[in-house]
Design an enzyme around this catalytic site. Structure first.
Site, PDB file in Angstrom:
ATOM      1  N   GLU A 112       0.819  -1.222   0.000  1.00  0.00           N
ATOM      2  CA  GLU A 112       0.000   0.000   0.000  1.00  0.00           C
ATOM      3  C   GLU A 112       0.851   1.270   0.000  1.00  0.00           C
ATOM      4  OE1 GLU A 112      -2.866  -0.504  -0.781  1.00  0.00           O
ATOM      5  OE2 GLU A 112      -3.650  -2.308   0.185  1.00  0.00           O
ATOM      6  N   HIS A 135      -2.939   2.706   8.171  1.00  0.00           N
ATOM      7  CA  HIS A 135      -4.047   1.956   7.585  1.00  0.00           C
ATOM      8  C   HIS A 135      -4.294   0.729   8.447  1.00  0.00           C
ATOM      9  CE1 HIS A 135      -6.493  -0.416   4.942  1.00  0.00           C
ATOM     10  NE2 HIS A 135      -5.548  -1.329   4.792  1.00  0.00           N
ATOM     11  N   GLU A 165     -18.118  13.413  21.530  1.00  0.00           N
ATOM     12  CA  GLU A 165     -16.845  14.032  21.156  1.00  0.00           C
ATOM     13  C   GLU A 165     -16.509  13.930  19.673  1.00  0.00           C
ATOM     14  OE1 GLU A 165     -13.792  12.744  23.805  1.00  0.00           O
ATOM     15  OE2 GLU A 165     -14.777  13.713  25.508  1.00  0.00           O
TER      16      GLU A 165
HETATM   17  O1  2HA Z   1      -0.979  -4.979   3.742  1.00  0.00           O
HETATM   18  O2  2HA Z   1      -3.929  -4.189   4.864  1.00  0.00           O
HETATM   19  O3  2HA Z   1      -4.512  -3.307   2.454  1.00  0.00           O
HETATM   20  C1  2HA Z   1      -2.139  -5.502   4.225  1.00  0.00           C
HETATM   21  C2  2HA Z   1      -3.283  -4.625   3.953  1.00  0.00           C
HETATM   22  C3  2HA Z   1      -3.584  -4.304   2.557  1.00  0.00           C
HETATM   23 ZN    ZN Z   2      -5.807  -3.340   4.321  1.00  0.00          ZN
END
Ligand code: 2HA
Ligand code: ZN
Length: 267
Positions: A112, A135, A165
């Site tokens: 990613e 992420h 909140e």
């Molecule tokens: O790399 O979460 O979106 C693992 C993930 C891909």
């Molecule tokens: Zn992911």
């Protein structure tokens, strides 16, 4: 090598794993570092490997990042940071990562990386102090993706209603993308486009991205969205007797002095 930024990465990945957000190799983190702090721990002239990044990142030339590795499990970062993380600099060509430390088993950065670095570029335009992009796959946020309309406005509104909140923590709202194939430049560009407006971007039926000046800021966004989504999922099938009204959200936002998305409320 041990350093505050590696400790920070260990703490984040360990906490996220224990919260149940990062099963198997799910999730990835990128943390932009200052040259000065890297220099204290590494010889920045000693490039171990050069890895193409697959896109052009002109505004990140010469910038340093510590990033989780592809296929690596958050659960294992603490035990072996040098295999599961890597530290690199974006080379003068803007398309190559110069590896200075990590990915010890011959690995490379997360698949990613486009979404991460493109998000860094987008956030730095609006907030020069942005450092973190993370992420993850938080359980209730994902669950909510299956039962709620996926639009910036309606998803944000439902989250704001779930905790007092919320409108104070993410007054700009959350951006929402539909389901898309992950791990490529297209989803990276779509994420970065949303990041111009939002620090938090939902990847429909996949997970969430959050950006911030500090790990605390990005982590705080994800855990607040996740808490709201949890309350939504615990109550979605029950009759709603009470709710935080839009006029009350205005009172909150004004009292805390935050610049909120007025067009996301029904006033
Ligand atoms: O790399 O979460 O979106 C693992 C993930 C891909
Ligand atoms: Zn992911």
């Amino acid at each position: 090598m041990t350093s505050p930024f590696i400790e920070e990465m260990i703490e984040m990945t360990s906490n996220m794993y224990r919260l149940g957000w990062d099963e198997r190799n799910g999730g990835n983190i990128s943390y932009m570092l200052d040259e000065e702090e890297v220099k204290e721990y590494l010889d920045i002239h000693c490039v171990l490997r050069r890895i193409p990044i697959g896109f052009y990142a002109p505004t990140l030339i010469g910038k340093y990042f510590i990033v989780t590795g592809t296929g690596k499990y958050f659960r294992n970062v603490k035990r072996d940071p040098e295999t599961n993380l890597g530290l690199f600099r974006i080379a003068q060509d803007g398309t190559t990562a110069e590896l200075l430390w990590g990915y010890r088993d011959g690995g490379r950065f997360t698949s990613e990386l486009p979404a991460h670095l493109m998000s860094h570029m987008a956030r730095l335009e609006v907030d020069p102090e942005n450092r973190i992009v993370m992420h993850t796959h938080p359980t209730y946020t994902l669950a909510m993706n299956y039962v709620h309309e996926l639009s910036d406005r309606s998803f944000t509104h439902s989250l704001w209603e779930m905790c007092t909140e919320c409108i104070v923590v993410f007054p700009e709202g959350v951006g929402v993308l539909p389901w898309m194939l992950c791990g490529n430049n297209t989803i990276g560009e779509a994420t970065a486009e949303k990041m111009k407006e939002f620090r938090t971007v939902i990847w429909g039926m996949h997970g969430i991205y959050a950006a911030g000046k500090t790990p605390d800021e990005a982590f705080g966004l994800v855990e607040t969205v996740e808490k709201a989504a949890q309350i939504y999922m615990l109550t979605a099938h029950l009759p709603r007797v009470n709710t935080i009204k839009d006029e009350e959200m205005v009172i909150l936002a004004e009292s805390f002095g935050v610049n909120y998305r007025k067009d996301f409320l029904n006033l």
